[in-house]
Motif scaffolding. Structure first.
Motif, PDB file in Angstrom:
ATOM      1  N   UNK A   7      -0.841 -11.213  -9.691  1.00 17.74           N
ATOM      2  CA  UNK A   7      -0.880 -10.931 -11.081  1.00 17.74           C
ATOM      3  C   UNK A   7       0.596 -11.464 -11.078  1.00 17.74           C
ATOM      4  N   UNK A  14       7.395 -13.035 -13.437  1.00 17.07           N
ATOM      5  CA  UNK A  14       8.130 -11.798 -12.808  1.00 17.07           C
ATOM      6  C   UNK A  14       6.453 -11.749 -12.146  1.00 17.07           C
ATOM      7  N   UNK A  16       3.191 -10.640  -8.681  1.00 18.90           N
ATOM      8  CA  UNK A  16       2.673  -9.751  -7.238  1.00 18.90           C
ATOM      9  C   UNK A  16       1.230 -10.433  -6.732  1.00 18.90           C
ATOM     10  N   UNK A  18      -1.046  -9.654  -3.679  1.00 16.33           N
ATOM     11  CA  UNK A  18      -1.380  -9.309  -3.198  1.00 16.33           C
ATOM     12  C   UNK A  18      -2.244 -10.046  -1.792  1.00 16.33           C
ATOM     13  N   UNK A  48       2.019  -7.177   0.478  1.00 17.41           N
ATOM     14  CA  UNK A  48       2.586  -7.205  -1.527  1.00 17.41           C
ATOM     15  C   UNK A  48       3.698  -8.191  -1.301  1.00 17.41           C
TER      16      UNK A  48
ATOM     17  N   UNK B  48      -8.749  -2.891   0.082  1.00 20.69           N
ATOM     18  CA  UNK B  48      -8.874  -4.591  -0.242  1.00 20.69           C
ATOM     19  C   UNK B  48     -10.050  -5.027   0.064  1.00 20.69           C
TER      20      UNK B  48
ATOM     21  N   UNK C   5       4.155  -3.821 -11.680  1.00 23.76           N
ATOM     22  CA  UNK C   5       2.696  -4.342 -11.828  1.00 23.76           C
ATOM     23  C   UNK C   5       2.047  -3.225 -12.247  1.00 23.76           C
ATOM     24  N   UNK C  46       3.757   1.203   0.258  1.00 27.27           N
ATOM     25  CA  UNK C  46       2.865   0.669  -0.611  1.00 27.27           C
ATOM     26  C   UNK C  46       2.420   1.913  -1.040  1.00 27.27           C
TER      27      UNK C  46
END
Lengths: 389, 389, 389
Positions: A7, A14, A16, A18, A48, B48, C5, C46
């Motif tokens: 993302x 910026x 992130x 996953x 992350x 996830x 985010x 997290x």
């Protein structure tokens, strides 16, 4: 076209990512003195990983299989390319194979030489790329962990450790050079240790069985020093990774004198991608994806390894009441041979088939019981299916 | 309009769904020999779940409440709809209610019959839909876990287990058939076990209290076999789920002979959605969302269940020094009645109100202490508010 | 421009925020009777935080450093702004500093007064904003945890606790008022406790060392009551936070009588942002971001604190065989002074430099060993680099 999920802001400053990792293994052992054959969930992680302001980046990576723990949790500030500061928990900058991301290594398990290198620790590191990005350096101040150890703190003693590593890829900027993929380096870590947590919890075979451990009463009692010359060379589908590790530590069995123990290990690994893709320290990206309907199968690689670990004979010296380790349960040397076939089904999915043979050398006068691990060579077949995105 | 979060590529071939589960319970017990009334964080999970390349899919699901552990961590390759391969940790394909996702079940807690089915294990499974997707089959090779047990490996013995299940929904393609929502199946699991970890850790009531457990010294010592005929039928707002489970295991109290123990369980559950929505094996989706301002309240369902578990009397035979279980702390049979009201406030939020009565039958000659759980019937009221996205 | 985010639907009614927290500390202790100096991964988290349907919101927050556990797992239904229902695990609504999010507090560690307030618990809370949002109220029904304690259930006894808090910000709607940033409140928690888990596990200094704990045999045996007047005032770059906490509990050393123990604590903290940004209960947002190339450095704040905790002398009364606590290892009072400099490098990155001095007062007749923590004042320097997004 693959499983990566990121993302990001419009300008990319910026983001992130996953990430996840699953390793599903099957371990077959050939002999009765080895553990039971087993399916095993080797690793399972949710990760992350992000950056922001084009300056900061971070990783938060817990391990959810086996012993549940936080592996990486750190923040990096890239002040300049040549001057980064990292704080938190991260890998100690010593072992070449230790520093390589596990999912992209040649083999399912790291070599026996990696037993001698410190693993993850808490502290701060200054690092960066210099000389046209041909040299990477890291200097870290850390709590200090023993051979193969990890810690999130608190430390058992106030003495801190320093670890430093320089790694050069002198031809990295010359794409046409035959030596473009050559890297050579040297790393060292030194610190004082004073508790049971300061000496290794044990050394393991390729089959992940403990073949050496100190007597439970042994404590670290002085300086620990690890040093490692290391190199790799990747050229097209061919790759080679080599490191030598020396580890010394002053230890003591209470009421007996302090003794210095010097152990050594080496690892020579090679890989060749049969389907022609490039292999690198960061792994192999298959040209095609496994898709039987389309007749594409991904990439295949063969790998070989010889590694060894030599434990100082001094640990077995003396009568049972004062010696540092028991020669009937701990070996003085292991030589480990590995052969493997890796199948890259996609960028994120990989299947490995590894055969390991670990040959033990016993200490003088050792008489292990028939069911002791070291009574016989260990032959192990470890398959893995891995998801890493 | 609801809480589902999915990040997907434009063509949908790759996606990651970020999921979560929270179950906040209150448990009321009516009697002094039961545990204390309590609020309880029953489940808390970050999940996830993704797919990529239209071929691979995965789940990484840790449990963060109670015992922190990895539940699911597996990779599935859908070679064809009829031929999938799953590797890693997943649910053993045996119990119908065990295989149903917990957040969509009729009741807060699975029936006592589910005590007899293996839970999650590590290994590989071949599975798929055949005959116009009217038949689903699974064949799995696993480490093997005991009744109600779970494992991430390593296995205690080299013997592996095989579990197989066939489940038919013969009228699934005929939307107009009254039997469209009918499913019938049969499952079996068989393996050899040889350690304490190979026999059940205990059977629990609807109120989640252990009413049967072996003497701590008992070890598995031979074949374990579980078999289960099972069926469900969903028609509009009405649903019924039924299964029968037989479980036999050879166990031994050291120095005494191996004995075969045969236990049986059954579960008959029904539900009816008062507000008219369809109920299915995958749950209820309310037509309206809880919104007092708009005068909408979501969906309501009433549920009922009768289930039972019968422990082989042989486990109580013999003197205290040799018998397999203590008749003063373990019951030989439980019959459990459940009644409940489920309130679906949205697709992701649900409140359940469950009343359970568990009637114990004691072994001949049993004389439990007054404060023993089995000294009196267990009556429990368990409420739950659940977030599942 | 920063690390936040969030994935949201077009109308914003549904969203998921992916958050993380990393705190990398270094702790220096000045004396030999203190623990070893250490790097420490203090927190690593997290976090999934979301909302949907403009009605429901949730948090799922595990702690991955230190003791791995679920911290928050709750669902909130905002029926109206004045009437919310929260269910699951969340912070007990008592302590002002306890309720403040840790990453935005003045100091690295909460004051010694917070030892007396309950931490996270499981249950339900009714809460909301009333009187033009100038008054926030919370009433919670919970399992009940002791001073400084946390729990996910199950409870050890059937008695539940009630916690209630009213907090007024009377001038919050008057942006021009000098008292715009004033908040005053009162909180109370009361419940009956009957097990070892019902009394505190210990009180800690600013340096996170236990300076008071009950004898291991002591159990809670009656009512526990906590009450706390509290206030803050933020005006531009200046902020002050103050609270007083009284905590009483009936405890018993088995075979001896029940005794009521009354402890008191206070905390007075101030902060001043040198670079002029506003400080609030929710932290400081720097006007500039650390960027040496651009010559911007972020924000700087200086903070001071005095806090104290006074343990009832009755706990030390009587001979060693019957007294509730050992005066040679537990102090009867601590007065703690703190000074700090906080550096906000960006909205998400912060570095703190905290100096703490904890002065102990011993019980009459106490004669601690030279290496006991309370034998000498504790002086600690704790630095932290924090990532919080």
């Amino acid at each position: 076209a693959d499983s990566r999920v990121e993302i990001a802001s419009g300008d990319g400053a910026t983001s992130l990512r996953l990430r996840g990792l699953v390793q599903a293994d099957y371990r077959y052992y050939d002999a009765a003195n080895d553990p039971a054959d087993t399916f095993l969930l080797r690793r399972a992680r949710l990760i992350f990983e992000g950056k922001f302001n084009n300056l900061f980046s971070y990783v938060i990576q817990p391990e959810l299989a086996g012993t549940i723990q936080i592996l990486d949790a750190n923040l990096n500030a890239a002040i300049t390319p040549a001057f980064n500061v990292r704080l938190g928990k991260f890998k100690t900058p010593v072992g070449l194979e230790q520093l390589q991301s596990d999912p992209v290594a040649f083999f399912n398990e790291r070599s026996v030489a990696t037993n001698l290198t410190p693993n993850r620790d808490v502290g701060l590191a200054i690092h960066g790329d210099v000389l046209g990005k041909t040299v990477n350096y890291t200097v870290a101040l850390l709590n200090g962990v023993p051979d193969g150890g990890s810690s999130s703190g608190p430390d058992g003693d106030s003495d801190k450790s320093i670890a430093a590593r320089v790694f050069a890829t002198p031809f990295a900027n010359d794409k046409d050079s035959l030596l473009n993929g050559l890297g050579v380096g040297f790393a060292v870590s030194v610190g004082d240790y004073g508790t049971t947590a300061g000496r290794t919890g044990g050394y393991r075979t390729d089959g992940q069985q403990t073949f050496f451990s100190y007597d439970a009463s042994v404590v670290a009692a002085g300086q620990g020093l690890t040093w490692s010359p290391q190199a790799y060379f990747y050229q097209g589908p061919f790759g080679i990774l080599a490191e030598y590790v020396g580890s010394s530590i002053e230890v003591q069995r209470p009421t007996f004198g302090v003794r210095k123990v010097e152990n050594f290990g080496y690892n020579l690994s090679v890989g060749y991608v049969l389907t022609g893709e490039d292999t690198t320290y960061r792994g192999v990206t298959p040209k095609t994806v496994f898709n039987p309907a389309a007749g594409t199968w991904g990439a295949f690689e063969i790998v070989g390894r010889i590694s060894g670990l030599d434990v100082d004979d001094t640990v077995f010296a003396g009568p049972a009441g004062s010696r540092l380790a028991n020669p009937n349960t701990s070996a003085t040397q292991v030589t480990a041979y590995g052969l493997g076939l890796n199948w890259f089904l996609s960028r994120s999915v990989r299947a490995n088939f590894n055969l390991f043979q670990n040959k033990f050398e016993l200490a003088p006068g050792a008489a292990p019981a028939a069911d002791a691990l070291i009574a016989d060579d260990e032959t192990t077949f470890i398959t893995r299916v891995q998801l890493a995105f």
